[in-house]
Design an enzyme around this catalytic site. Structure first.
Site, mmCIF file in Angstrom:
data_model
loop_
_atom_site.group_PDB
_atom_site.id
_atom_site.type_symbol
_atom_site.label_atom_id
_atom_site.label_comp_id
_atom_site.label_asym_id
_atom_site.label_seq_id
_atom_site.Cartn_x
_atom_site.Cartn_y
_atom_site.Cartn_z
ATOM 1 N N HIS A 40 0.816 -1.213 0.000
ATOM 2 C CA HIS A 40 0.000 0.000 0.000
ATOM 3 C C HIS A 40 0.852 1.266 0.000
ATOM 4 O O HIS A 40 0.318 2.365 -0.175
ATOM 5 C CB HIS A 40 -0.930 -0.014 1.212
ATOM 6 C CG HIS A 40 -2.345 0.357 0.895
ATOM 7 N ND1 HIS A 40 -2.882 0.348 -0.383
ATOM 8 C CD2 HIS A 40 -3.378 0.760 1.711
ATOM 9 C CE1 HIS A 40 -4.148 0.710 -0.349
ATOM 10 N NE2 HIS A 40 -4.480 0.971 0.898
ATOM 11 N N ASN A 87 -6.853 6.550 3.940
ATOM 12 C CA ASN A 87 -8.279 6.850 3.796
ATOM 13 C C ASN A 87 -8.608 8.343 3.797
ATOM 14 O O ASN A 87 -9.716 8.720 3.419
ATOM 15 C CB ASN A 87 -9.076 6.177 4.921
ATOM 16 C CG ASN A 87 -9.048 4.662 4.817
ATOM 17 O OD1 ASN A 87 -8.365 4.100 3.971
ATOM 18 N ND2 ASN A 87 -9.796 4.012 5.677
ATOM 19 N N ASP A 112 -0.777 2.278 -5.712
ATOM 20 C CA ASP A 112 -0.737 0.829 -5.908
ATOM 21 C C ASP A 112 -2.033 0.338 -6.529
ATOM 22 O O ASP A 112 -3.105 0.885 -6.266
ATOM 23 C CB ASP A 112 -0.522 0.137 -4.554
ATOM 24 C CG ASP A 112 -1.599 0.509 -3.549
ATOM 25 O OD1 ASP A 112 -2.423 -0.358 -3.206
ATOM 26 O OD2 ASP A 112 -1.635 1.673 -3.093
ATOM 27 N N ASN A 133 -9.085 3.164 -1.497
ATOM 28 C CA ASN A 133 -9.546 4.136 -0.510
ATOM 29 C C ASN A 133 -8.866 5.496 -0.628
ATOM 30 O O ASN A 133 -9.483 6.531 -0.337
ATOM 31 C CB ASN A 133 -9.359 3.583 0.899
ATOM 32 C CG ASN A 133 -10.347 2.480 1.221
ATOM 33 O OD1 ASN A 133 -11.446 2.445 0.677
ATOM 34 N ND2 ASN A 133 -9.961 1.563 2.094
#
Length: 206
Positions: A40, A87, A112, A133
Site C-alpha cells: 500500500h 483513507n 498501488d 480508498n
C-alpha cells in the site's frame, strides 16, 4: 574536474524553485515505520525515487503532508506524501490544490493497483476509484475524478486472503527489485505528463 562540475550541477538542482507550483505529484501511502515496504506504500516509494532523481527531499510538513518543490521539465511541481493515512489522502491533496489554485487535471496521483501484476504500470487520464480508498478520498474531497494517475501493479490478492492483509503486507526482496524499474518508469512518465504529453506517456508505458 568532472567531479567539481557534477557537484555544481547537484547544488543547482537542489536550489529551491521560484514561483508557485504548477503541478502536484502525489504518491499515496501510510506514514510510519510499520508501513515501510508494504504494498500500500508503493506510491510513497515511487515518490522517493522521483525526489532522488530531482536531488531533493520530501521532508517539509505542510498541508498534512510531507512536501517539497522542484523543477521538472521546466515546470514547478509540488511533490507530496500525505501523512493523513490512506483513507484521508484527499484532505492533504485538496489543501495544496486550494492554496496554490491548481486545477484537478494538474494533479498526478501515483498509487498501488491490485488489478496489475508486479512489474506492470498503467497511466489513465481519469477514472473511478476502483475500490482504492486513497482515490475515494481524493475524489470526495476534490470534487471529481478528472485527474491523471500512474497505477503501479502490486499483484492480485491471493485466494483466501483478506484484501487489507494483502495490501498492508510487506514486499519480498525480489518484488522490490522488480518494482525499481516501475519507479524509474513512473518518473519518466511524470516528465511527459507535466510537459503536456499525457497521450505519449500512455502509449509508451501502458
Amino acid at each position: 574536474m568532472s567531479d567539481i562540475w557534477s557537484l555544481f550541477d547537484k547544488i543547482k538542482k537542489t536550489e529551491k524553485v521560484s514561483g508557485p507550483p504548477e503541478y502536484i505529484i502525489v504518491g499515496l501511502g501510510n506514514p510510519g515505520k510499520d508501513y515501510e515496504k508494504t504494498r500500500h506504500n508503493t506510491g510513497f516509494m515511487a515518490m522517493d525515487l522521483i525526489s532522488d532523481k530531482l536531488s531533493c527531499h520530501i521532508d517539509r510538513l505542510k498541508f498534512k503532508a510531507l512536501t517539497t518543490t522542484a523543477e521538472l521539465c521546466g515546470h514547478n511541481v509540488l511533490l507530496m506524501k500525505p501523512q493523513t493515512f490512506m483513507n484521508l489522502s484527499g484532505e492533504a491533496v485538496f489543501a495544496a490544490m486550494d492554496f496554490y489554485k491548481i486545477p484537478l487535471e494538474k494533479v498526478i496521483v501515483v498509487y498501488d493497483d491490485t488489478t496489475l501484476d508486479v512489474g506492470k504500470m498503467r497511466i489513465r487520464k481519469k477514472g473511478s476509484a476502483g475500490g482504492h480508498n486513497g482515490l475515494k478520498s481524493i475524489i470526495a474531497c476534490c470534487g471529481g475524478d478528472d485527474f491523471p494517475r500512474i497505477k503501479i501493479g502490486i499483484g492480485k490478492k491471493p485466494e483466501g486472503w483478506d484484501l487489507a492483509d494483502w495490501v498492508l503486507g510487506k514486499y519480498s526482496e525480489e518484488d522490490l527489485k522488480t518494482l525499481q524499474g516501475m519507479y524509474e518508469n513512473s518518473f519518466e512518465a511524470a516528465k511527459l505528463m507535466v510537459s503536456g504529453k499525457l497521450d505519449e506517456a500512455m502509449n509508451k508505458f501502458n
